[in-house]
Write a protein that holds these residues in place. Structure first.
Motif: not given
Lengths: 416, 416
Positions: A252-268
């Motif tokens: 719907n607009g900008p997406v800002i994810g703070a930190h993002f240290i332990f992503p799964r492949e799906d997060d990426i």
């Protein structure tokens, strides 16, 4: 038309830091018109502001900062995260029900952010609509590019900060309606993070996001605990980022994810799909022992990465210091987790803190023609006995700079 | 007798940070006489310098700094260690054969160190006796407590920095004889590190150390490579630190081992045996990817630990920033290597950067009665809308302080 003379440094691409020594920059109606090694005939006779050996650089973008935590910066850093939040941060955030208190803090916060050369920011408020309203108005009035959010949290939080779903959604919608038409400081949805948000709240926010076409900021896979706990709460979503997709909050607009240290492949996959930004907050992740983002590897894979001060997880508002810290932490990441990780360069980190992050807000964060003239003049950073190139000086500024080295600040072409 | 009013913060022990709010400190002939919550009758009528809400703290000690690398700070940080040394550091160090160049740099270095509130330091010069002589004279003249060394290196170094054993020993002995009687800035033996020193050189330095009863500074187990290579060169010594013991360099005076990241048990045993100091240089070990010292565990085992700026491995002369960074890195150490490591507290790190390190030089580094009044006044660090205790303010100063927050500096009771 306004003309400035000095050295000029800005990022052109992720790899290329451009430096123009002893050059002129022409600014028309607050926007860069061009950079010239010699003043063109067409500008003859116009006054030139001469910064001599000073270096013009773009103003910085801070993609993750908690304005209400400003009074807490650099204190109680010995406390571990749970004690720090419950003993200091949450009680402090509850004080923003008092508008007079909020006004004092937010005035100081905005002034100090500008003093540190940050002209664009993605900002957490608190759950309080009046106080957060004052903050967004204050940033709009200053002409700062920003996304500012009233925080949503309705579970697993201290009683005094816990909203009902109904109040949270109603006040959020009112907040959006009131500030949607702002010119530079825009509202953004701000669920604190999945562990403090019920599904009803998230889903309601998703509907509001769709209705108003407004983006979202939150904390994403900040800690191992959060990454696992979020998926445990909402297993059908597949990943922390998937929760926001299922709730209709992405796209719907900008997406800002703070930190993002332990992503799964799906997060990426999801962050890339929606063109979201992962925000590295180097000092903060040191202080709260969150680990280190795989900045180099994620950036190589095309994930947008910006930098955040994360006041008051960290203490320092200067994004320049976080540019240096980001390079430092990438080295430690490679030292401890060599598999797949690589050290990033100064040029890459500078791009993340200026042009690349600036793209979130529009044409800001560079000094190329067509970009808004949001600029800083850096001086007093070199020694008379050892010549440095302008880009070496800017590297040094990021490693040891103080606010006193920022000799002038421009926002949309006006000195501030 | 001089009297000062304000808040006062200093370390009493490793665990105890003392704060005296709204108090008076009396200084007699440059030495602290006492601290009083109310001005005693005996001082009635004497003028008081009032720092109001300002906070008096002891000046800092920097236990590892390369003065000749000052011009390089904060540049070329993308280069890896070998390229950084051979491409930048060694060519720069060779310029100190030119005394006029050295004078310019060392004047600026000493002024900047004082500006950052450091009044006590253990300093590397270069191989050049004249330039290093200027540095030690400059520090003596300023009244700074220091150990300053002419560097020794006679192998595996660039030709233009390589000495013969005979010249190296002769010039070192002359350097000691010339400056042995200095009051505050004393000479110290400074073999660069084992990999650049022949056995003949080390043994010769050991004899000089015994003859003049003078201590030694060097780099100890800084990297995995150094830790292994040193023992490979001198296998009969059993450990990197053992090399210096076998050469007769330990037990003649202070022993300063910079970095100490990869110690064997024997290194730890020997450093404790000789009362040596391991020096953590947090920013530097981030920049040069050396790893993280096991600060908490070593300190618990009774190893003396101080902090170093390690200019130009790191960029910032402020030991206050390294106090914060030391806490931060101890957290990351525990995160990545939980076995046996623990997070250190702010109070512990402050003690390492002030009183504990100061003990190397005499009664400096605290504000207790009997200590030399080497002090700083910190102000402008708090916000009007959020009260902090003096020790909270000093914690914040270490996390985000700038030189501008140091409103006054005292050395042996005199304002500088």
């Amino acid at each position: 038309m306004k003309l400035y003379h000095g050295n000029i440094v800005y990022s052109k691409t992720r790899e290329e830091l451009v430096e123009c020594q002893n050059s002129y920059i022409a600014v028309q109606d607050g926007v860069v018109e061009g950079i010239y090694p010699v003043l063109p005939e067409k500008f003859a006779g116009l006054p030139v502001t001469d910064y001599g050996e000073g270096i013009l650089i773009p103003a910085f973008s801070d993609l993750h900062v908690h304005a209400p935590q400003y009074p807490q910066r650099g204190t109680a850093m010995d406390a571990l995260l749970y004690d720090w939040l419950h003993g200091y941060t949450f009680p402090l955030e509850s004080k923003y029900k008092d508008l007079a208190f909020a006004q004092k803090v937010y005035d100081a916060f905005v002034e100090d952010m500008i003093a540190h050369g940050t002209m664009h920011a993605v900002v957490f408020g608190t759950i309080h609509p009046e106080a957060t309203g004052y903050l967004i108005e204050r940033m709009e009035k200053a002409g700062l590019h920003a996304f500012v959010g009233k925080v949503n949290m309705d579970m697993d939080s201290p009683e005094y900060l816990c909203e009902t779903v109904e109040t949270s959604l109603k006040e959020t919608e009112q907040f959006l309606e009131k500030y949607m038409e702002n010119k530079t400081a825009k509202p953004i949805l701000t669920p604190r993070f999945a562990p403090t948000c019920s599904w009803k709240l998230l889903k309601g926010l998703g509907e509001i996001g769709k209705k108003y076409q407004v983006g979202v900021q939150t904390h994403l896979v900040e800690s191992r605990w959060e990454a696992e706990h979020s998926v445990h709460l909402y297993p059908e979503c597949g990943s922390d980022t998937g929760i926001y997709e299922h709730a209709g909050l992405l796209g719907n607009g900008p997406v800002i994810g703070a930190h993002f240290i332990f992503p799964r492949e799906d997060d990426i996959r999801l962050l890339k799909k929606y063109g979201g930004y992962a925000v590295q907050c180097p000092d903060s992740t040191l202080n709260i022992i969150a680990g280190i983002m795989q900045t180099g590897a994620l950036s190589d894979r095309g994930v947008n990465i910006g930098l955040g001060s994360d006041i008051a997880g960290a203490a320092n508002l200067g994004i320049y210091s976080q540019i240096a810290r980001s390079v430092q932490l990438s080295k430690l990441k490679e030292f401890y987790e060599p598999e797949g990780n690589r050290t990033i360069t100064f040029a890459q980190a500078f791009w993340m803190g200026t042009k690349h992050a600036g793209a979130l807000f529009g044409n800001v964060g560079s000094l190329e023609p067509g970009y808004q003239f949001d600029a800083l003049v850096i001086d007093g950073i070199t020694d008379p006995f050892h010549a440095l190139t302008p880009s070496q000086s800017i590297e040094r500024f990021c490693y040891l700079g103080e606010t006193g080295h920022i000799k002038a600040r421009y926002l949309a072409g006006e000195a501030v």
